[in-house]
Design a protein around this motif. Structure first.
Motif, PDB file in Angstrom:
ATOM      1  N   PRO A 160       0.792  -1.238   0.000  1.00 44.86           N
ATOM      2  CA  PRO A 160       0.000   0.000   0.000  1.00 44.86           C
ATOM      3  C   PRO A 160       0.821   1.283   0.000  1.00 44.86           C
ATOM      4  CG  PRO A 160      -0.015  -0.995   2.176  1.00 44.86           C
ATOM      5  CD  PRO A 160       0.691  -1.959   1.266  1.00 44.86           C
ATOM      6  N   PRO A 197      -2.109   1.723  -3.652  1.00 39.59           N
ATOM      7  CA  PRO A 197      -2.401   2.462  -2.420  1.00 39.59           C
ATOM      8  C   PRO A 197      -3.756   2.232  -1.764  1.00 39.59           C
ATOM      9  CG  PRO A 197      -2.530   3.915  -4.308  1.00 39.59           C
ATOM     10  CD  PRO A 197      -2.025   2.606  -4.817  1.00 39.59           C
ATOM     11  N   ASP A 198      -4.738   1.689  -2.479  1.00 34.30           N
ATOM     12  CA  ASP A 198      -6.042   1.546  -1.833  1.00 34.30           C
ATOM     13  C   ASP A 198      -6.754   0.289  -2.313  1.00 34.30           C
ATOM     14  OD1 ASP A 198      -7.631   2.243  -4.306  1.00 34.30           O
ATOM     15  OD2 ASP A 198      -6.601   4.163  -4.002  1.00 34.30           O
ATOM     16  N   ALA A 199      -7.762  -0.114  -1.521  1.00 35.83           N
ATOM     17  CA  ALA A 199      -8.503  -1.340  -1.814  1.00 35.83           C
ATOM     18  C   ALA A 199      -9.250  -1.249  -3.134  1.00 35.83           C
ATOM     19  CB  ALA A 199      -9.475  -1.641  -0.670  1.00 35.83           C
ATOM     20  N   GLN A 205      -5.842  -4.354   2.650  1.00 33.39           N
ATOM     21  CA  GLN A 205      -6.689  -3.439   3.418  1.00 33.39           C
ATOM     22  C   GLN A 205      -8.012  -4.128   3.753  1.00 33.39           C
ATOM     23  OE1 GLN A 205      -6.712   0.652   2.377  1.00 33.39           O
ATOM     24  NE2 GLN A 205      -4.882   0.501   1.101  1.00 33.39           N
ATOM     25  N   ASP A 262     -11.010  -3.323   4.287  1.00 31.62           N
ATOM     26  CA  ASP A 262     -12.275  -2.971   3.648  1.00 31.62           C
ATOM     27  C   ASP A 262     -12.457  -3.607   2.274  1.00 31.62           C
ATOM     28  OD1 ASP A 262     -10.140  -1.347   2.922  1.00 31.62           O
ATOM     29  OD2 ASP A 262     -11.366   0.383   2.466  1.00 31.62           O
ATOM     30  N   PRO A 292      -1.504   8.723   5.259  1.00 35.28           N
ATOM     31  CA  PRO A 292      -2.313   8.118   4.195  1.00 35.28           C
ATOM     32  C   PRO A 292      -3.075   6.830   4.489  1.00 35.28           C
ATOM     33  CG  PRO A 292      -0.188   8.818   3.348  1.00 35.28           C
ATOM     34  CD  PRO A 292      -0.119   8.935   4.828  1.00 35.28           C
ATOM     35  N   PRO A 293      -2.603   5.897   5.358  1.00 34.77           N
ATOM     36  CA  PRO A 293      -3.321   4.623   5.475  1.00 34.77           C
ATOM     37  C   PRO A 293      -4.797   4.790   5.798  1.00 34.77           C
ATOM     38  CG  PRO A 293      -1.218   4.500   6.608  1.00 34.77           C
ATOM     39  CD  PRO A 293      -1.399   5.935   6.221  1.00 34.77           C
ATOM     40  N   SER A 294      -5.603   3.874   5.278  1.00 34.97           N
ATOM     41  CA  SER A 294      -7.049   3.985   5.466  1.00 34.97           C
ATOM     42  C   SER A 294      -7.441   3.901   6.933  1.00 34.97           C
ATOM     43  CB  SER A 294      -7.771   2.900   4.664  1.00 34.97           C
ATOM     44  OG  SER A 294      -7.386   1.617   5.092  1.00 34.97           O
ATOM     45  N   ARG A 319      -7.066   7.562   7.966  1.00 34.65           N
ATOM     46  CA  ARG A 319      -8.006   8.505   7.337  1.00 34.65           C
ATOM     47  C   ARG A 319      -9.453   8.198   7.750  1.00 34.65           C
ATOM     48  NH1 ARG A 319      -5.188  10.914   2.755  1.00 34.65           N
ATOM     49  NH2 ARG A 319      -3.214  11.540   3.721  1.00 34.65           N
TER      50      ARG A 319
END
Length: 492
Positions: free
Chosen positions: A33, A218-220, A239, A241, A350-352, A355
């Motif tokens: 990520p 970087p994201d799901a 991640q 989610d 930045p990590p979910s 945030r």
């Protein structure tokens, strides 16, 4: 006709025998990520550095195994003096750095002296404070003299911050890392990926894989399509989610394990009004841990009440110290002279988990009259503003370093926490090697941190691993921040 048929059959058998056996796949793309700020584990605090390089490219005298155990690495064995102050390490022979230079005792002396030097930029310089001197007895023997016994010394030598580097390449490891591990660095396409290749001259058991690419995803929202399309075959730190979209698909394996990632709402203990115990306690009472876990971690994660992993033998469940209690939180603010609340800010990396968690926590603080302005920051900003310059009120981060409760005793640490009673416990812990006594001291330390509400203790970050079902060898748990691929292979 019969003889011709027999000839064809024999020819077919001969051809089959002459063909090579089907070879298992030897390349792998791993999704990560976060992109590391650089590639030198001895010069940065970012977990993303170790997640690519630990055990794969760089090695230490010892290493941490998948269950948190201390294993031999560049040191094949060691002796400890009766008083616990002298460690004699016998080094492996035939070890070479990836540039072809030989590894020997002088490299160990250089690395440890460099890490503990006055001008050291090592993020975990405290790991080396007990070292009094390092002697290269001969090319295959290193003697380390300690100022005092240190119960966790062998464990400390297994951290990513303690890997051994060569003097010839130490200054360029940030961009072109050169280690002794089973993989050598091949390429870094900034913002996209980092590629490793099998090191043919590796001293130990060779890796199964020939090529490994760490691709930054970087994201799901991007990770799930990458998995489904086969562009990325594994996310060792997926991640949470995104799990619901993968569950039930037989092409993938999902493993949820434990980490050393204490997820915290960190507070600046020397900045008003967080220098008041009642304010920190009020914030702790305002936090609904389960709601935070549900919203920021897809319900995955174990609530914590102090700084210790629930997977540890020394863990003490202190979640009951500050149960979710809005009324009690308001009472404490009133006692602190802040009956009408106050305004503050919360800087979110930045990590979910940060945030998403920040949004939930800001809402929970609002219930007791605290208005927290949300300020998203990138990792470089977080490391500069929060971690280094302590320019913050509140922040959210997971501390993934192993067994790191001692960070609260560091006077320059970003929490700005100072308690002589806690420092005394940590000082005794550092001198203790008996496991039962160490666990007792760790319990005392956890209790002090909880009572002082140094930070808002949230939950232990889960390790959610998702990878192709034909892959094996990944770690289920994360006792150290690493994506060790030295044993990973395709099964067919």
């Amino acid at each position: 006709m019969k003889s011709w048929t027999s000839f064809l059959a024999a020819a077919a058998v001969a051809t089959a025998l002459s063909l090579p056996a089907f070879a298992a796949r030897t390349d792998l793309v791993i999704g990560i990520p976060l992109e590391p700020p650089h590639l030198d584990p001895t010069a940065g605090a970012a977990a993303a550095i170790d997640e690519v390089l630990y055990a794969n490219v760089f090695e230490g005298l010892t290493r941490i195994g998948p269950s948190g155990e201390v294993l031999p690495a560049l040191a094949e064995s060691w002796d400890i003096s009766e008083d616990g102050t002298v460690y004699t390490f016998r080094l492996r022979s035939g070890v070479k750095f990836h540039d072809g230079s030989d590894f020997d005792a002088e490299d160990v002396k250089f690395s440890l002296d460099r890490a503990r030097a006055e001008d050291s930029v090592n993020a975990q310089k405290i790991l080396f404070e007990a070292i009094d001197s390092v002697e290269a007895v001969d090319p295959a023997t290193v003697k380390i003299m300690l100022k005092h016994p240190q119960g966790a010394f062998l464990y400390n030598m297994g951290w990513g911050d303690a890997v051994i580097v060569a003097p010839e390449s130490a200054d360029t490891n940030k961009e072109k890392p050169i280690g002794t591990g089973p993989f050598r660095f091949e390429n870094w396409a900034k913002g996209a990926s980092i590629r490793l290749a099998k090191a043919d001259s590796y001293w130990g058991e060779p890796a199964y894989l020939d090529k490994v690419e760490f691709r930054i995803v970087p994201d799901a929202a991007a990770a799930v399509p990458a998995l489904l399309s086969g562009d990325v075959q594994a996310f060792p730190f997926f991640q949470p989610d995104g799990v619901a979209q993968i569950e039930g698909d037989p092409r993938f394996r999902i493993e949820v394990g434990a980490t050393e990632g204490e997820t915290l709402l960190s507070m600046n203990n020397k900045k008003e009004p967080f220098d008041k115990l009642q304010v920190r306690q009020a914030i702790s009472y305002a936090l609904d841990r389960q709601a935070i876990i549900d919203g920021a971690s897809a319900g995955l994660g174990t609530p914590i009440g102090s700084h210790q992993s629930p997977a540890s033998k020394a863990y003490v469940d202190l979640t009951g110290t500050y149960p979710h209690d809005v009324a009690r939180a308001k009472e404490l603010l009133k006692e602190a002279g802040l009956e009408n609340g106050f305004k503050t800010s919360i800087k979110l990396p930045p990590p979910s988990y940060a945030r998403l968690g920040g949004e939930i926590i800001a809402s929970q603080l609002r219930e007791i009259g605290i208005e927290a302005e949300i300020i998203p920051v990138e990792w470089a900003q977080w490391l500069d503003q929060v971690f280094t310059r302590k320019d913050y009120d509140l922040t959210i981060v997971s501390h993934t370093e192993p067994n790191d409760i001692d960070i609260y005793s560091r006077k320059d640490y970003y929490f700005n926490y100072d308690n002589p009673a806690f420092d005394k416990v940590i000082a005794e812990l550092n001198l203790t090697s008996d496991e039962a006594k160490r666990n007792e001291l760790l319990g005392q330390a956890q209790k002090i941190l909880a009572d002082d509400a140094v930070v808002g203790f949230l939950y232990e970050l889960p390790k959610v691993g998702v990878w192709d079902a034909k892959l094996e060898g990944f770690w289920k748990d994360a006792p150290i921040q690493a994506n060790d691929v030295t044993k990973v292979r395709w099964t067919d």
